[in-house]
Design an enzyme around this catalytic site. Structure first.
Site, PDB file in Angstrom:
ATOM      1  N   SER A  53      23.119 -20.019  38.831  1.00 35.58           N
ATOM      2  CA  SER A  53      21.948 -20.519  39.546  1.00 35.58           C
ATOM      3  C   SER A  53      21.502 -21.846  38.944  1.00 35.58           C
ATOM      4  O   SER A  53      22.001 -22.273  37.896  1.00 35.58           O
ATOM      5  CB  SER A  53      20.804 -19.506  39.465  1.00 35.58           C
ATOM      6  OG  SER A  53      20.349 -19.402  38.122  1.00 35.58           O
ATOM      7  N   ASP A  95      24.646 -20.467  42.789  1.00 30.73           N
ATOM      8  CA  ASP A  95      23.659 -19.663  43.508  1.00 30.73           C
ATOM      9  C   ASP A  95      22.524 -20.559  44.014  1.00 30.73           C
ATOM     10  O   ASP A  95      22.593 -21.774  43.929  1.00 30.73           O
ATOM     11  CB  ASP A  95      23.154 -18.578  42.553  1.00 30.73           C
ATOM     12  CG  ASP A  95      22.527 -17.393  43.255  1.00 30.73           C
ATOM     13  OD1 ASP A  95      22.623 -17.307  44.489  1.00 30.73           O
ATOM     14  OD2 ASP A  95      21.941 -16.537  42.562  1.00 30.73           O
ATOM     15  N   HIS A  96      21.472 -19.946  44.521  1.00 29.07           N
ATOM     16  CA  HIS A  96      20.332 -20.612  45.157  1.00 29.07           C
ATOM     17  C   HIS A  96      20.082 -22.047  44.691  1.00 29.07           C
ATOM     18  O   HIS A  96      19.801 -22.287  43.524  1.00 29.07           O
ATOM     19  CB  HIS A  96      19.047 -19.815  44.905  1.00 29.07           C
ATOM     20  CG  HIS A  96      19.029 -18.485  45.569  1.00 29.07           C
ATOM     21  ND1 HIS A  96      18.522 -18.283  46.826  1.00 29.07           N
ATOM     22  CD2 HIS A  96      19.480 -17.281  45.140  1.00 29.07           C
ATOM     23  CE1 HIS A  96      18.652 -17.010  47.153  1.00 29.07           C
ATOM     24  NE2 HIS A  96      19.232 -16.385  46.150  1.00 29.07           N
ATOM     25  N   ASP A 131      20.141 -23.191  49.705  1.00 27.13           N
ATOM     26  CA  ASP A 131      19.018 -22.319  50.055  1.00 27.13           C
ATOM     27  C   ASP A 131      17.935 -23.144  50.730  1.00 27.13           C
ATOM     28  O   ASP A 131      17.093 -23.752  50.070  1.00 27.13           O
ATOM     29  CB  ASP A 131      18.474 -21.629  48.805  1.00 27.13           C
ATOM     30  CG  ASP A 131      17.338 -20.655  49.117  1.00 27.13           C
ATOM     31  OD1 ASP A 131      16.927 -20.582  50.301  1.00 27.13           O
ATOM     32  OD2 ASP A 131      16.872 -19.970  48.194  1.00 27.13           O
ATOM     33  N   GLU A 161      21.401 -19.827  53.391  1.00 30.43           N
ATOM     34  CA  GLU A 161      20.353 -18.820  53.591  1.00 30.43           C
ATOM     35  C   GLU A 161      19.415 -19.366  54.658  1.00 30.43           C
ATOM     36  O   GLU A 161      18.706 -20.349  54.432  1.00 30.43           O
ATOM     37  CB  GLU A 161      19.593 -18.555  52.285  1.00 30.43           C
ATOM     38  CG  GLU A 161      18.529 -17.477  52.432  1.00 30.43           C
ATOM     39  CD  GLU A 161      18.010 -16.955  51.097  1.00 30.43           C
ATOM     40  OE1 GLU A 161      16.824 -16.571  51.042  1.00 30.43           O
ATOM     41  OE2 GLU A 161      18.777 -16.942  50.118  1.00 30.43           O
ATOM     42  N   GLY A 213      14.519  -9.368  42.539  1.00 30.09           N
ATOM     43  CA  GLY A 213      13.751  -8.829  41.425  1.00 30.09           C
ATOM     44  C   GLY A 213      13.707  -7.316  41.395  1.00 30.09           C
ATOM     45  O   GLY A 213      14.525  -6.624  42.001  1.00 30.09           O
ATOM     46  N   HIS A 249      21.648 -10.458  49.563  1.00 25.54           N
ATOM     47  CA  HIS A 249      20.813 -10.916  48.452  1.00 25.54           C
ATOM     48  C   HIS A 249      19.788  -9.841  48.115  1.00 25.54           C
ATOM     49  O   HIS A 249      19.487  -8.974  48.932  1.00 25.54           O
ATOM     50  CB  HIS A 249      20.078 -12.209  48.828  1.00 25.54           C
ATOM     51  CG  HIS A 249      20.927 -13.436  48.733  1.00 25.54           C
ATOM     52  ND1 HIS A 249      20.770 -14.381  47.745  1.00 25.54           N
ATOM     53  CD2 HIS A 249      21.967 -13.861  49.491  1.00 25.54           C
ATOM     54  CE1 HIS A 249      21.657 -15.343  47.908  1.00 25.54           C
ATOM     55  NE2 HIS A 249      22.402 -15.047  48.965  1.00 25.54           N
ATOM     56  N   GLY A 250      19.220  -9.933  46.904  1.00 28.85           N
ATOM     57  CA  GLY A 250      18.198  -8.969  46.513  1.00 28.85           C
ATOM     58  C   GLY A 250      18.740  -7.547  46.527  1.00 28.85           C
ATOM     59  O   GLY A 250      18.079  -6.614  46.972  1.00 28.85           O
ATOM     60  N   GLY A 251      19.950  -7.378  46.012  1.00 28.27           N
ATOM     61  CA  GLY A 251      20.609  -6.078  46.094  1.00 28.27           C
ATOM     62  C   GLY A 251      20.238  -5.091  45.006  1.00 28.27           C
ATOM     63  O   GLY A 251      20.540  -3.906  45.124  1.00 28.27           O
ATOM     64  N   ASN A 271      24.965 -10.064  45.729  1.00 31.19           N
ATOM     65  CA  ASN A 271      24.482 -10.665  44.485  1.00 31.19           C
ATOM     66  C   ASN A 271      23.842  -9.630  43.567  1.00 31.19           C
ATOM     67  O   ASN A 271      23.067  -8.791  44.020  1.00 31.19           O
ATOM     68  CB  ASN A 271      23.453 -11.754  44.790  1.00 31.19           C
ATOM     69  CG  ASN A 271      24.060 -12.963  45.461  1.00 31.19           C
ATOM     70  OD1 ASN A 271      25.223 -12.965  45.852  1.00 31.19           O
ATOM     71  ND2 ASN A 271      23.274 -14.011  45.600  1.00 31.19           N
ATOM     72  N   ASP A 273      21.806  -9.739  39.788  1.00 33.29           N
ATOM     73  CA  ASP A 273      21.283 -10.507  38.665  1.00 33.29           C
ATOM     74  C   ASP A 273      20.292  -9.661  37.870  1.00 33.29           C
ATOM     75  O   ASP A 273      20.466  -9.440  36.676  1.00 33.29           O
ATOM     76  CB  ASP A 273      20.627 -11.791  39.167  1.00 33.29           C
ATOM     77  CG  ASP A 273      20.266 -12.748  38.032  1.00 33.29           C
ATOM     78  OD1 ASP A 273      20.771 -12.559  36.911  1.00 33.29           O
ATOM     79  OD2 ASP A 273      19.497 -13.698  38.265  1.00 33.29           O
ATOM     80  N   THR A 274      19.258  -9.162  38.546  1.00 33.81           N
ATOM     81  CA  THR A 274      18.227  -8.386  37.857  1.00 33.81           C
ATOM     82  C   THR A 274      18.827  -7.197  37.110  1.00 33.81           C
ATOM     83  O   THR A 274      18.534  -6.971  35.923  1.00 33.81           O
ATOM     84  CB  THR A 274      17.171  -7.895  38.855  1.00 33.81           C
ATOM     85  OG1 THR A 274      16.592  -9.022  39.524  1.00 33.81           O
ATOM     86  CG2 THR A 274      16.081  -7.106  38.157  1.00 33.81           C
TER      87      THR A 274
END
Length: 340
Positions: A53, A95-96, A131, A161, A213, A249-251, A271, A273-274
């Site tokens: 990112s 990424d973004h 993005d 996106e 998140g 996203h936000g998976g 994706n 990340d968190t």
């Protein structure tokens, strides 16, 4: 070839779509998290995607200058060397990247790859994300057209996106509301502006209630069945079956059923990340708590070098993150599906 060529990357995505599986796309911020991702893929016998990112690239660039391009290029070059020791194939992705960071990140990276391709080499990165979700759809797609043409010329795939993902990711934030759902009209406008492959291949991050998140069950309403509506509507209009390659996203925190539905509807990249950040950090915290009197010089003592040596707790962090990557590959059905 551990780092995918443009041809192999296209093959990876085609295989995922045909096989109804997706590649975990793992955000990395260091050589250590890169090795954790590669190890997880290798243990799962899964190919995958490594992504950086804008915030990750800035961190990699060092806190003295915080140069995103330097950080991204350095880790990409490192990845090209160390990935050769892993019996899997990975693609490198950024990424973004919002509008105000394009000139300091994606555009220079595209230029670097264009120069490499002109010399007969492969691009440094295999895909980049634009993005534009904070912009109007018209402006978003206008910039996407420009970037898609540049990406295609450099043998790179663009990710776009078109509508917001909730939560916050590297300074780009959106409220959790009804705008988090892409409409058929949004998809129509996207196909009209970007085509369906003839102008260059792109990955589409459509919104179906996704949120970046950490969130508790019930706070987010995911509707992965919406992706089927988009595929069918555009497919009917253009005479193509499942015309879009979707990105999830936000998976983090998604249920197995939500993931399965998304895979059936054309998601080829998801994706993470968190969850991987936590998996990396949790063993470190455990080590520090259990060995506080060794990692710290308490009450005049000298501590214990073997406990505060970064390699000691770093190995635990790598193992923890690798295990989460393995789990993701299993959930996304990419485990055991590496190109041989």
């Amino acid at each position: 070839m551990p780092i995918a060529t443009p041809e192999v990357y296209n093959e990876m995505l085609d295989r995922a779509k045909a096989g109804k599986f997706a590649y975990p796309a793992i955000n990395v911020t260091s050589s250590q998290t890169l090795h954790a991702a590669l190890r997880g893929f290798a243990e799962a016998e899964s190919d995958g995607i490594i992504q950086i990112s804008t915030g990750g690239a800035e961190f990699l660039g060092g806190q003295h200058k915080k140069d995103m391009v330097t950080g991204a290029v350095a880790l990409a070059e490192f990845a090209h060397i160390v990935a050769a020791k892993y019996d899997i194939t990975v693609a490198l992705h950024t990424d973004h990247c919002p509008k105000d960071k394009l000139d300091g990140y994606v555009r220079p990276l595209l230029a670097i790859s264009a120069e490499r391709v002109a010399k007969g080499q492969n691009p440094l990165f295999q895909s980049h994300m634009w993005d534009g979700s904070a912009e109007t759809l018209s402006d978003n797609l206008s910039i996407a057209q420009e970037l898609l043409a540049q990406a295609a010329a450099a043998k790179i795939i663009l990710e776009v996106e078109i509508t917001p993902t909730g939560g916050e990711e590297d300074g780009v934030s959106h409220e959790i509301n009804d705008e988090l759902y892409t409409t058929v009209n949004d998809a129509v406008r996207t196909a009209e502006a970007l085509g369906l492959g003839e102008k260059g291949r792109y990955l589409l991050a459509a919104s179906f209630g996704n949120v970046h998140g950490v969130y508790k069950p019930g706070n987010v309403v995911l509707k992965p069945e919406l992706l089927r509506e988009l595929q069918d509507a555009i497919g009917k209009q253009y005479g193509k079956t499942d015309p879009f390659d979707f990105v999830f996203h936000g998976g983090s925190g998604s249920t197995p059923q939500e993931i399965a539905t998304a895979l059936e509807n054309g998601v080829v990249k998801m994706n993470l990340d968190t969850d991987t950040q936590y998996a990396f950090t949790r063993p470190v915290a455990d080590h520090m708590f259990k060995n506080y009197d060794g990692v710290l010089k308490v009450d005049g003592e000298v501590g214990k070098k073997s406990t505060y040596d970064p390699r000691t707790w770093g190995k635990l962090a790598e193992a923890g993150m690798a295990a989460r990557v393995l789990e993701a590959a299993q959930q996304l059905r990419s485990a055991g599906n590496r190109i041989k």
